[in-house]
Design an enzyme around this catalytic site. Structure first.
Site: not given
Length: 501
Positions: A175, A178-179, A196, A298
């Site tokens: 998988d 973007i983190h 999740g 954010e």
């Protein structure tokens, strides 16, 4: 500032990495600029781009503008930082080879026709032209790469466009996501993983077995890879490799190569790859060095809280191209809307079209919601029996994308990409007491600051939300009373040709 034009015209189909994407943008006026003026990556770079082209939910004044390359980074001679590649819907259309208004359909077809990645042989990947190993006593990630901060409140320098590639330690499926990655030391990064997410499931499995999880962090990529990676379940279920969406968008498989220091794959044409391992049973405070209490700005437009306990990545190597480009974004900017919103639109369109063929005309994940919280659905009621289907479409949208909070429904004569037109529909085709549907007690997105029990007594736990449907469509039986004022159809170009070049 300077802009260049290549000698040979490129098409979106020619793009296979960040550099070819830049070459394509240079062909189009107003889509790309460069500066040699020295810039500090600590706050100043983001502060500059706020005025040039950040857009989105960034504090005003801001605007949508060109992508921008900074060629002269303070204390990082030879480094380059690029921001804003995705910060425009028009630019996304150019880079993916379709009209901006057709992006949802284009992406929707790609996710239904994936092309799996392929592997290159060792030594043939551009991303490994330079190799820096962490066991070298001189290795220091903080000096090697100019990770920016967005604001003075940031927990530290962040890699904001680090596409993490990991694999399930039991099943082997991979998988990409973007983190949020904060530099914590010379060979350490903290990593924010939302509950999740598939990579979080991989990490939990590895940790339960007492083993590290090998990962690569890929930066500076073909825009199709970044956008394709932002699909989420249920559109891309567990085991679906989102790199195959980029393959479909380019009609050419994404190329991978074995990492040099961990048993994982790197994206072969990335500008920069950080290799490492998520260490089991180790947690760090995100702002352990600054104690600001905040992480970074954010997408909702606020500085998120610093997390007190995040998994730790131990860096094992960094590989990069010659004259590598570090790609970043401004957290709340329009770039997030493109990356998150276009896959959201495609997911909603495919789901609604499957249930009610021909009813949904288009969908827009609005930048006011960062591509996640707010969707505008344009529908067409063709017969009396279509009345009520607009509510069904909204419910399907909320199910197809669980982080969606508000849905606005408009008729086919409303331009869903024009906020003034949408608000016109709300002002003239909406009655609050009869046109609103409230769906309380549903899990939302953890970065919505209003989803807290002390904000509303109806919220039982942090992250629970009241989702809302605003029906701004005309009842089918009344459509003949809501016809927009007609104007003569004329070609304006002979009267003002300079406006239509």
């Amino acid at each position: 500032m300077k802009s260049q034009t290549p000698q040979h015209a490129l098409q979106a189909s020619d793009v296979n990495d960040l550099r070819s994407a830049i070459a394509l943008l240079k062909q189009h006026h107003g889509q790309y600029i460069e500066t040699d003026h020295i810039v500090d990556p600590n706050g100043e770079l983001a502060g500059v781009y706020r005025h040039i082209g950040a857009g989105g939910t960034v504090k005003r004044p801001t605007r949508i503008g060109p992508a921008m390359m900074f060629n002269n980074i303070k204390e990082y001679p030879g480094s380059r930082v690029l921001v804003g590649v995705h910060a425009s819907r028009q630019r996304a259309g150019l880079l993916l080879g379709c009209k901006p208004e057709d992006l949802a359909f284009h992406m929707g077809q790609a996710v239904k026709n994936p092309i799996e990645p392929v592997n290159l042989s060792a030594g043939s990947a551009p991303c490994q032209e330079q190799i820096f190993r962490a066991d070298d006593p001189d290795f220091d990630l903080r000096k090697l790469l100019p990770a920016p901060t967005n604001t003075p409140l940031d927990a530290g320098p962040f890699f904001c466009l680090g596409l993490v590639l990991a694999s399930d330690p039991e099943l082997g499926v991979s998988d990409v996501t973007i983190h949020r990655l904060c530099v914590q030391g010379k060979d350490e990064l903290s990593m924010f993983l939302a509950a999740g997410r598939h990579i979080e499931v991989f990490r939990q499995k590895a940790e339960a077995a007492g083993k590290p999880l090998p990962i690569t962090i890929n930066m500076g990529l073909d825009p199709a890879i970044y956008i394709g990676a932002c699909f989420e379940a249920p559109t891309t279920p567990f085991g679906f490799d989102e790199l195959s969406v980029a393959g479909a968008l380019r009609n050419r498989a994404v190329e991978l190569v074995d990492a040099v220091s961990v048993p994982q794959k790197s994206i072969a044409r990335a500008e920069i790859v950080i290799e490492g391992e998520l260490i089991p049973n180790v947690r760090v405070q995100e702002d352990q060095h600054t104690h600001t209490g905040h992480a970074m700005p954010e997408f909702p437009g606020y500085c998120g809280d610093a997390n007190p306990s995040l998994p730790l990545i131990k860096v094992t190597a960094v590989t990069m191209r010659h004259q590598a480009i570090l790609q970043t974004l401004v957290g709340p900017g329009e770039e997030h809307t493109t990356l998150a919103g276009i896959p959201t639109e495609a997911s909603i369109y495919n789901a609604v079209e499957a249930a009610i063929p021909g009813f949904l005309q288009n969908v827009y994940a609005h930048s006011a919601g960062g591509g996640k919280f707010l969707a505008i659905l344009q529908v067409k009621k063709r017969t009396a029996t279509d009345e009520g289907r607009q509510g069904q479409a909204a419910l399907i949208a909320l199910a197809a994308y669980s982080e969606l909070k508000n849905v606005i429904l408009v008729d086919e004569d409303v331009d869903l990409f024009d906020s003034s037109d949408v608000l016109w529909a709300m002002s003239t085709r909406y009655q609050g007491d009869s046109s609103t549907t409230f769906l309380p007690g549903i899990r939302g997105h953890q970065l919505d600051p209003s989803q807290m029990p002390d904000y509303s007594p109806s919220i039982r736990d942090r992250g629970i939300s009241c989702k809302t449907i605003f029906d701004c469509t005309v009842p089918f039986a009344l459509k003949d009373r809501f016809v927009r004022a007609p104007f003569q159809e004329v070609d304006p170009r002979p009267f003002a040709p300079e406006l239509f070049d």
